[in-house]
Design an enzyme around this catalytic site. Structure first.
Site, PDB file in Angstrom:
ATOM      1  CG  ASP A  20      -2.026   0.993   1.155  1.00 51.18           C
ATOM      2  OD1 ASP A  20      -2.290   1.510   0.052  1.00 51.18           O
ATOM      3  OD2 ASP A  20      -2.636   1.283   2.198  1.00 51.18           O
ATOM      4  CG  HIS A  37       0.097   2.158  -9.312  1.00 52.39           C
ATOM      5  ND1 HIS A  37      -0.152   1.716  -8.030  1.00 52.39           N
ATOM      6  CD2 HIS A  37      -1.012   2.853  -9.690  1.00 52.39           C
ATOM      7  CE1 HIS A  37      -1.361   2.128  -7.662  1.00 52.39           C
ATOM      8  NE2 HIS A  37      -1.892   2.830  -8.647  1.00 52.39           N
ATOM      9  CB  SER A  65      -8.513  -5.593  -3.720  1.00 51.09           C
ATOM     10  OG  SER A  65      -8.984  -4.285  -4.001  1.00 51.09           O
ATOM     11  CG  ASN A  68      -7.456  -2.339  -6.015  1.00 47.59           C
ATOM     12  OD1 ASN A  68      -6.499  -3.081  -5.826  1.00 47.59           O
ATOM     13  ND2 ASN A  68      -7.757  -1.348  -5.179  1.00 47.59           N
ATOM     14  CD1 TRP A  69     -12.502  -6.071  -9.877  1.00 48.12           C
ATOM     15  CD2 TRP A  69     -11.746  -5.235 -11.810  1.00 48.12           C
ATOM     16  NE1 TRP A  69     -11.810  -7.065 -10.540  1.00 48.12           N
ATOM     17  CE2 TRP A  69     -11.339  -6.583 -11.727  1.00 48.12           C
ATOM     18  CE3 TRP A  69     -11.378  -4.499 -12.940  1.00 48.12           C
ATOM     19  CZ2 TRP A  69     -10.586  -7.220 -12.721  1.00 48.12           C
ATOM     20  CZ3 TRP A  69     -10.628  -5.132 -13.933  1.00 48.12           C
ATOM     21  CH2 TRP A  69     -10.248  -6.477 -13.819  1.00 48.12           C
ATOM     22  CB  SER A 196      -7.644  -4.006   2.682  1.00 46.29           C
ATOM     23  OG  SER A 196      -7.380  -2.790   3.320  1.00 46.29           O
TER      24      SER A 196
HETATM   25  C1  FPP Z   1      -1.772   0.232  -3.342  1.00 47.06           C
HETATM   26  O1  FPP Z   1      -1.377   1.551  -3.493  1.00 47.06           O
HETATM   27  C2  FPP Z   1      -1.316  -0.610  -4.412  1.00 47.06           C
HETATM   28  C3  FPP Z   1      -2.105  -1.195  -5.367  1.00 47.06           C
HETATM   29  C4  FPP Z   1      -3.542  -0.973  -5.463  1.00 47.06           C
HETATM   30  C5  FPP Z   1      -1.569  -2.073  -6.395  1.00 47.06           C
HETATM   31  C6  FPP Z   1      -0.261  -2.731  -6.149  1.00 47.06           C
HETATM   32  C7  FPP Z   1       0.487  -2.683  -7.398  1.00 47.06           C
HETATM   33  C8  FPP Z   1       1.831  -2.621  -7.527  1.00 47.06           C
HETATM   34  C9  FPP Z   1       2.731  -2.687  -6.383  1.00 47.06           C
HETATM   35  C10 FPP Z   1       2.480  -2.429  -8.857  1.00 47.06           C
HETATM   36  C11 FPP Z   1       2.311  -3.462  -9.873  1.00 47.06           C
HETATM   37  C12 FPP Z   1       2.256  -4.860  -9.382  1.00 47.06           C
HETATM   38  C13 FPP Z   1       2.928  -5.904  -9.906  1.00 47.06           C
HETATM   39  C14 FPP Z   1       2.697  -7.271  -9.388  1.00 47.06           C
HETATM   40  C15 FPP Z   1       3.929  -5.728 -10.962  1.00 47.06           C
HETATM   41  P1  FPP Z   1      -2.495   2.682  -3.500  1.00 47.06           P
HETATM   42  O2  FPP Z   1      -2.702   3.098  -4.911  1.00 47.06           O
HETATM   43  O3  FPP Z   1      -3.713   2.179  -2.799  1.00 47.06           O
HETATM   44  O4  FPP Z   1      -1.798   3.794  -2.673  1.00 47.06           O
HETATM   45  P2  FPP Z   1      -2.509   4.931  -1.800  1.00 47.06           P
HETATM   46  O5  FPP Z   1      -3.249   4.226  -0.701  1.00 47.06           O
HETATM   47  O6  FPP Z   1      -1.363   5.732  -1.302  1.00 47.06           O
HETATM   48  O7  FPP Z   1      -3.409   5.681  -2.738  1.00 47.06           O
END
Ligand code: FPP
Length: 243
Positions: A20, A37, A65, A68-69, A196
């Site tokens: 996260d 990302h 997740s 996330n959609w 989560s």
């Molecule tokens: C949470 O950060 C992260 C995700 C929703 C996706 C995880 C993806 C990666 C680490 C990159 C790609 C993955 C692979 C396997 C190559 P957030 O966007 O929720 O952060 P925030 O809470 O600060 O907004």
């Protein structure tokens, strides 16, 4: 004691990670969330390498997740592109390091292209047994339990099993993670004290480590430090310590 300061006999066999903080990492730098990302994908590579080198047998990463959609289309599409890039770029390294790729979640909801990229690497690495790298994609813990309950209900309806035989082991056996041990250690980055909807059933006795570090800022040294902290903990599973 290994040279990294860890006791090999006390390593967790399964580490699960809620990655996260990519968005906040980018916001702090006045960058687009997608840049976060991208940097997060670099951290994934580092963590996979480090876990393999240390001798972790199962590593499960929460990459996308079911919730996330609901994110903006452009962000979802950037995450999927990053995933495809990761798979294409890491295939050789996974093969060389005897790592098997696996997925959990409603992967049928992913685009045909992404499913194809995943299947390609999963098939190529299927006989590897150095470490299982599991990506949780379109994953939700409640949905996973609902699916298991439905499968069991069908068996009861067909009189293949009776109600009395429904025990925790039977539920475990019907989860996506049936072939894996439960994670001994769950790590969450970015300081949020939440689960989560991740591995709800499997983390019943997991040690939880929350670090304020944003996922893109996670380092090898911090990961080893988290494992050292884990090795200091006493896991009692609800029992008392033996005198
Ligand atoms: C949470 O950060 C992260 C995700 C929703 C996706 C995880 C993806 C990666 C680490 C990159 C790609 C993955 C692979 C396997 C190559 P957030 O966007 O929720 O952060 P925030 O809470 O600060 O907004």
């Amino acid at each position: 004691m290994a040279k990294n300061g860890l006791e090999p006999a006390k390593l967790p066999s399964h580490i699960a990670i809620i990655m996260d903080g990519n968005g906040r990492w980018a916001q702090k730098r006045f960058l687009n969330r997608i840049k976060g990302h991208e940097k997060g994908a670099d951290t994934v590579r580092m963590v996979v390498r480090t876990c393999r080198e240390i001798g972790i047998q199962f590593l499960t990463l929460y990459a996308f997740s079911t919730e996330n959609w609901e994110r903006p289309k452009a962000e979802i599409s950037a995450l999927m592109t990053l995933l495809k890039k990761f798979l294409a770029g890491e295939k050789q390294e996974l093969l060389e390091n005897n790592i098997r790729l696996n997925t959990i979640g409603q992967t049928e909801r992913l685009s045909a292209e992404v499913q194809q990229a995943l299947n390609d690497v999963m098939t190529a690495t299927a006989s590897n047994n150095g470490m299982w790298l599991t990506l949780a994609l379109s994953y939700g813990g409640r949905a996973e339990i609902v699916e298991a309950v439905k499968k069991i209900a069908v068996q009861v309806k067909n009189k293949d099993i009776d109600v009395a035989s429904i025990a925790p082991e039977l539920i475990t056996h019907h989860l996506y993670t049936a072939d894996m041990p439960d994670p001994e250690l769950l790590i969450r980055t970015s300081g949020e004290f939440r689960i989560s909807n991740f591995l709800l059933w499997q983390i019943a006795y997991s040690e939880i480590h929350v670090t304020p570090t944003l996922w893109p800022d996670m380092t090898r040294d911090e990961l080893i430090g988290i494992l050292k902290d884990y090795q200091q903990r006493e896991r009692r599973f609800g029992r008392v310590t033996q005198p």
